[in-house]
Design a protein around this motif. Structure first.
Motif, PDB file in Angstrom:
ATOM      1  N   TYR A 154       5.841   3.810  -2.740  1.00 64.89           N
ATOM      2  CA  TYR A 154       5.454   2.842  -1.713  1.00 64.89           C
ATOM      3  C   TYR A 154       6.295   2.969  -0.443  1.00 64.89           C
ATOM      4  CZ  TYR A 154       2.762   0.887  -5.500  1.00 64.89           C
ATOM      5  OH  TYR A 154       1.860   0.737  -6.527  1.00 64.89           O
ATOM      6  N   TYR A 155       7.357   3.759  -0.492  1.00 60.47           N
ATOM      7  CA  TYR A 155       8.150   4.018   0.715  1.00 60.47           C
ATOM      8  C   TYR A 155       7.274   4.730   1.743  1.00 60.47           C
ATOM      9  CZ  TYR A 155      11.329   6.588   3.784  1.00 60.47           C
ATOM     10  OH  TYR A 155      11.944   7.131   4.882  1.00 60.47           O
ATOM     11  N   THR A 156       7.355   4.309   2.995  1.00 54.09           N
ATOM     12  CA  THR A 156       6.533   4.759   4.124  1.00 54.09           C
ATOM     13  C   THR A 156       5.058   4.419   3.936  1.00 54.09           C
ATOM     14  OG1 THR A 156       6.339   7.061   3.355  1.00 54.09           O
ATOM     15  CG2 THR A 156       8.124   6.560   4.892  1.00 54.09           C
ATOM     16  N   GLY A 157       4.765   3.477   3.041  1.00 58.58           N
ATOM     17  CA  GLY A 157       3.445   2.865   3.010  1.00 58.58           C
ATOM     18  C   GLY A 157       3.433   1.674   3.943  1.00 58.58           C
ATOM     19  N   THR A 158       2.741   0.618   3.548  1.00 58.12           N
ATOM     20  CA  THR A 158       2.737  -0.596   4.353  1.00 58.12           C
ATOM     21  C   THR A 158       2.722  -1.814   3.439  1.00 58.12           C
ATOM     22  OG1 THR A 158       1.608  -1.772   6.172  1.00 58.12           O
ATOM     23  CG2 THR A 158       0.205  -0.637   4.596  1.00 58.12           C
ATOM     24  N   VAL A 159       3.364  -2.878   3.894  1.00 59.55           N
ATOM     25  CA  VAL A 159       3.500  -4.099   3.110  1.00 59.55           C
ATOM     26  C   VAL A 159       3.093  -5.284   3.980  1.00 59.55           C
ATOM     27  CG1 VAL A 159       5.953  -4.254   3.708  1.00 59.55           C
ATOM     28  CG2 VAL A 159       5.099  -5.530   1.759  1.00 59.55           C
ATOM     29  N   GLY A 160       2.371  -6.251   3.384  1.00 61.06           N
ATOM     30  CA  GLY A 160       1.960  -7.393   4.170  1.00 61.06           C
ATOM     31  C   GLY A 160       0.859  -8.192   3.519  1.00 61.06           C
ATOM     32  N   TRP A 161      -0.029  -8.753   4.353  1.00 62.87           N
ATOM     33  CA  TRP A 161      -1.044  -9.665   3.851  1.00 62.87           C
ATOM     34  C   TRP A 161      -2.291  -9.622   4.722  1.00 62.87           C
ATOM     35  CZ3 TRP A 161      -2.491 -13.607   7.222  1.00 62.87           C
ATOM     36  CH2 TRP A 161      -1.616 -13.845   8.289  1.00 62.87           C
ATOM     37  N   CYS A 162      -3.412 -10.017   4.110  1.00 67.84           N
ATOM     38  CA  CYS A 162      -4.690 -10.120   4.812  1.00 67.84           C
ATOM     39  C   CYS A 162      -5.439 -11.304   4.225  1.00 67.84           C
ATOM     40  CB  CYS A 162      -5.504  -8.835   4.642  1.00 67.84           C
ATOM     41  SG  CYS A 162      -7.130  -8.845   5.463  1.00 67.84           S
ATOM     42  N   ASP A 163      -5.934 -12.210   5.075  1.00 65.37           N
ATOM     43  CA  ASP A 163      -6.649 -13.372   4.552  1.00 65.37           C
ATOM     44  C   ASP A 163      -8.157 -13.166   4.645  1.00 65.37           C
ATOM     45  OD1 ASP A 163      -7.477 -14.037   7.167  1.00 65.37           O
ATOM     46  OD2 ASP A 163      -5.910 -15.536   7.429  1.00 65.37           O
TER      47      ASP A 163
ATOM     48  N   VAL B 261       0.865  -1.178   0.000  1.00 67.49           N
ATOM     49  CA  VAL B 261       0.000   0.000   0.000  1.00 67.49           C
ATOM     50  C   VAL B 261       0.903   1.229   0.000  1.00 67.49           C
ATOM     51  CG1 VAL B 261      -1.717   1.276   1.342  1.00 67.49           C
ATOM     52  CG2 VAL B 261      -1.849  -1.226   1.205  1.00 67.49           C
ATOM     53  N   PRO B 262       0.628   2.234  -0.848  1.00 63.48           N
ATOM     54  CA  PRO B 262       1.540   3.375  -0.958  1.00 63.48           C
ATOM     55  C   PRO B 262       1.411   4.355   0.200  1.00 63.48           C
ATOM     56  CG  PRO B 262      -0.380   3.755  -2.314  1.00 63.48           C
ATOM     57  CD  PRO B 262      -0.529   2.361  -1.755  1.00 63.48           C
ATOM     58  N   PHE B 263       2.366   5.279   0.273  1.00 57.94           N
ATOM     59  CA  PHE B 263       2.299   6.361   1.250  1.00 57.94           C
ATOM     60  C   PHE B 263       1.141   7.297   0.945  1.00 57.94           C
ATOM     61  CE2 PHE B 263       3.563  10.863   2.055  1.00 57.94           C
ATOM     62  CZ  PHE B 263       3.429  10.850   3.437  1.00 57.94           C
ATOM     63  N   ASP B 264       0.985   7.638  -0.314  1.00 59.67           N
ATOM     64  CA  ASP B 264       0.007   8.631  -0.773  1.00 59.67           C
ATOM     65  C   ASP B 264      -1.063   7.921  -1.585  1.00 59.67           C
ATOM     66  OD1 ASP B 264      -1.343  10.678  -2.229  1.00 59.67           O
ATOM     67  OD2 ASP B 264       0.382  12.000  -1.987  1.00 59.67           O
ATOM     68  N   GLY B 265      -2.327   8.178  -1.273  1.00 63.69           N
ATOM     69  CA  GLY B 265      -3.430   7.534  -1.960  1.00 63.69           C
ATOM     70  C   GLY B 265      -3.537   7.856  -3.433  1.00 63.69           C
ATOM     71  N   ARG B 266      -2.765   8.819  -3.922  1.00 64.51           N
ATOM     72  CA  ARG B 266      -2.773   9.093  -5.371  1.00 64.51           C
ATOM     73  C   ARG B 266      -2.075   7.994  -6.150  1.00 64.51           C
ATOM     74  NH1 ARG B 266      -0.153  14.962  -5.206  1.00 64.51           N
ATOM     75  NH2 ARG B 266       1.084  13.805  -3.649  1.00 64.51           N
TER      76      ARG B 266
ATOM     77  N   ILE C  44       9.716   0.779   5.504  1.00 68.13           N
ATOM     78  CA  ILE C  44      10.933   1.561   5.705  1.00 68.13           C
ATOM     79  C   ILE C  44      12.132   0.624   5.599  1.00 68.13           C
ATOM     80  CG2 ILE C  44       9.907   3.441   7.018  1.00 68.13           C
ATOM     81  CD1 ILE C  44      10.682   1.986   9.593  1.00 68.13           C
ATOM     82  N   ARG C  45      13.363   1.205   5.646  1.00 67.42           N
ATOM     83  CA  ARG C  45      14.617   0.468   5.419  1.00 67.42           C
ATOM     84  C   ARG C  45      14.490  -0.348   4.135  1.00 67.42           C
ATOM     85  NH1 ARG C  45      14.058   3.140   9.209  1.00 67.42           N
ATOM     86  NH2 ARG C  45      14.821   2.817  11.336  1.00 67.42           N
ATOM     87  N   CYS C  46      14.207   0.354   3.065  1.00 68.73           N
ATOM     88  CA  CYS C  46      13.829  -0.341   1.839  1.00 68.73           C
ATOM     89  C   CYS C  46      14.395   0.361   0.613  1.00 68.73           C
ATOM     90  CB  CYS C  46      12.311  -0.417   1.721  1.00 68.73           C
ATOM     91  SG  CYS C  46      11.514   1.197   1.533  1.00 68.73           S
TER      92      CYS C  46
END
Length: 410
Positions: free
Chosen positions: A338-347, A82-87, A358-360
């Protein structure tokens, strides 16, 4: 769901998933408790259109997962960034296959993999002097208005003459950061890219959990307030002790914790917020940390619902959010993506885990854009904030076999 053979030992299974990662066709996510490898794309979560890709994102994900189940696809999970900015559009997919394992465990008796060949040209964006000016501008805004914090970031553009080995870089990141969240996410080609320019990958090792959900239990673990590690053990402990007592860093941390707790309360029937922060460390940094736990009031609230409600926290944007976001837009000379967004998963059950991006770096075949930021509050010193970004770059640079460098040719 694809599962490896039963004859594979649990520790070897996680390592096997790491070795099986392939840029361009995989999603990899390792936390301190589990390792996940998703491959292929069964369905892509559609973009919202307009100016905010985050609007109703959890609802769009839920529909795609329901449609996948209706089509007899037995991998009920969405993964991605998910990006930092919704644009910028969110990049979430339902994979073709999914493999899970326990935590990665590395044999300390085996020498670590060498870094990537350090043949890069390096261009800081902005230049260090311009970053110092940006911090000064942010401090002036705080003097004359209600802005309490703004996070200002920098980028390093590294170009190589040979292809970048992302599988090897991912391995090095995972080995060096066992207590964090190591990830690699396929990104769409840039709209301006010429045909054939190839893939993009978001890769990194974040120390920070945005939020996780397991049944009705939720956890957020914001980090704010940092100090660089020292190779000297005595100095290192002195820096850790000073961070715990630093008025500037404790203030910065309190701003973040108050905002995170405020965002979580509407979703929780109970919420436990620590009275004071503790310390966590990576190989390169000390951080002030608070583990905020709660019990959901409604089982329909998903991990992604919580992630979108929390994002962006003051740890990566500032406070108040709208003012900080505007200041970032005026001061930073690049788009974060996508820096300072969020990365992961949802079931499909709503469970999931989302780390702060971050650190990316954002990588393509021959280049990487590294990112690092620092939280600016009243009392911040521009030179100290610049030094903090330099320290944060080390997570990626050391995994690449590079030292502390922002010069032209390592």
């Amino acid at each position: 769901m694809k599962t490896p053979g039963h004859d594979v030992a649990p520790q070897k299974l996680a390592a096997q998933l790491l070795r099986s990662y392939e840029a361009g066709s995989s999603f990899f996510f390792a936390s301190p408790r589990r390792t996940l490898l998703a491959q292929g794309t069964f369905a892509t979560v559609p973009h919202a259109g307009g100016t905010n890709s985050l609007e109703k994102l959890p609802e769009r994900v839920a529909k795609v997962l329901a449609d996948a189940r209706q089509a007899d696809h037995d991998i009920p999970i969405a993964v991605g960034a998910v990006p930092f900015d919704g644009r910028v559009p969110a990049q979430l997919v339902v994979p073709m296959t999914l493999q899970r394992a326990g935590p990665l465990v590395f044999d300390d008796t085996v020498a670590p993999s060498p870094g990537l060949p350090p043949r890069y040209t390096v261009q800081p964006v902005p230049e260090p002097s311009a970053y110092l000016d940006g911090v000064a501008r942010a401090l002036k805004l705080m003097e004359s208005g209600p802005l309490r914090k703004v996070v200002l970031s920098r980028s390093l553009h590294l170009s190589a003459t040979t292809p970048i080995d992302l599988q090897r870089l991912l391995y090095n990141l995972a080995r060096r950061n066992p207590s964090g969240f190591t990830f690699a996410v396929d990104l769409p080609q840039r709209p301006s890219a010429a045909p054939g320019e190839g893939r993009r990958t978001l890769i990194g090792a974040s120390p920070e959990l945005l939020v996780s959900r397991n049944g009705m239990q939720v956890l957020a673990n914001p980090l704010a307030g940092s100090a660089a590690r020292s190779p000297d053990p005595i100095e290192d402990q002195a820096r850790a002790a000073a961070l715990l007592e630093s008025p500037k860093d404790l203030h910065e941390h309190a701003v973040v914790i108050d905002a995170v707790a405020e965002a979580m309360r509407p979703f929780c029937k109970t919420l436990d917020v620590p009275a004071k922060p503790s310390l966590v460390s990576t190989q390169t940094m000390w951080h002030l940390s608070s583990r905020i736990t709660g019990e959901l009031s409604d089982p329909s609230i998903t991990s992604l619902t919580l992630a979108v409600a929390l994002h962006p926290t003051p740890a990566v944007c500032g406070y108040p959010t709208e003012l900080a976001h505007a200041a970032i837009g005026h001061i930073e000379p690049f788009e974060r993506g996508y820096y300072t967004g969020t990365v992961g998963w949802c079931d499909a059950n709503g469970d999931g885990q989302w780390a702060v991006t971050i650190r990316c770096a954002e990588a393509d075949e021959h280049s990487l854009r590294l990112f690092a930021g620092a939280g600016i509050v009243a009392g911040s010193k521009p030179e100290a904030e610049l030094a903090e970004t330099e320290a944060k770059f080390r997570t990626m640079l050391q995994a690449m076999g590079l030292g502390q460098t922002t010069g032209a040719q390592p």
